[in-house]
Design an enzyme around this catalytic site. Sequence first.
Site, PDB file in Angstrom:
ATOM      1  N   ASP A   1       2.672 -16.570   3.419  1.00 33.69           N
ATOM      2  CA  ASP A   1       4.128 -16.569   3.477  1.00 33.69           C
ATOM      3  C   ASP A   1       4.574 -16.012   4.830  1.00 33.69           C
ATOM      4  O   ASP A   1       3.808 -15.348   5.533  1.00 33.69           O
ATOM      5  CB  ASP A   1       4.649 -15.700   2.319  1.00 33.69           C
TER       6      ASP A   1
ATOM      7  N   ASP B   1       4.994 -12.087  -0.800  1.00 36.05           N
ATOM      8  CA  ASP B   1       5.574 -10.839  -1.307  1.00 36.05           C
ATOM      9  C   ASP B   1       6.426 -11.030  -2.549  1.00 36.05           C
ATOM     10  O   ASP B   1       7.001 -10.068  -3.058  1.00 36.05           O
ATOM     11  CB  ASP B   1       6.392 -10.136  -0.213  1.00 36.05           C
TER      12      ASP B   1
END
Length: 206
Positions: A12, A176
């Site tokens: 990410d 996350d």
Amino acid sequence: MKRKGIKNLIIDFGGVLIDLDRQLCLENFRKLGLPDVEVMLDLYHQQDFFQKYEKGLITSAEFREVIRGKIGKPVTDTRIDDAWNSFLVGIPTFKLDLLLELRKKYVVYLLSNTNEIHWQWSCLHAFRYKAFCAEDFFEHIYLSYEMKMAKPDADIFQKVLDETGILPSETLFIDDSEANCRTAEALGISTYTPKAHEDWRHAVVL
């Protein structure tokens, strides 16, 4: 942390690679006169036109026009972009070095829910390191606004798997968001969810 059989990494962007400053972004939009910005810019579940923009369902010009309409007075593109980009702090250089090292052992992909204005700023500022640019750090870059889909929908993960031909059982996804990781896990992908500002080098084998 030893992870046997992992050959691919899907990483990410926001909160994992680049540090974010949500409060500064909110404050700068407030200074422009944007009402209810906290509701519209929820940390993990962007609402309304922000979400449409992340999915590429509206253009950057349309995004700015919506903001101008909500503010109710003329605001330049530059002022809007500056407020929006103040969300982005930068990528610590150790993470850029880490990506280069990881590429020697893994096939590394970026999969990000992001938008054109943020990504253009990031290419100009966050990934400019030594002689490198964004494309040098990844085998391929997958961006929500270009794909017209976003995490945590399973479709975006499946598209990455289909296009790359990588096996879920040989892939580690670092994100996350717990919701994003749950979707990846449902497809058979291993996951790791770092905390804000975490040095997550221990999650991969170098």
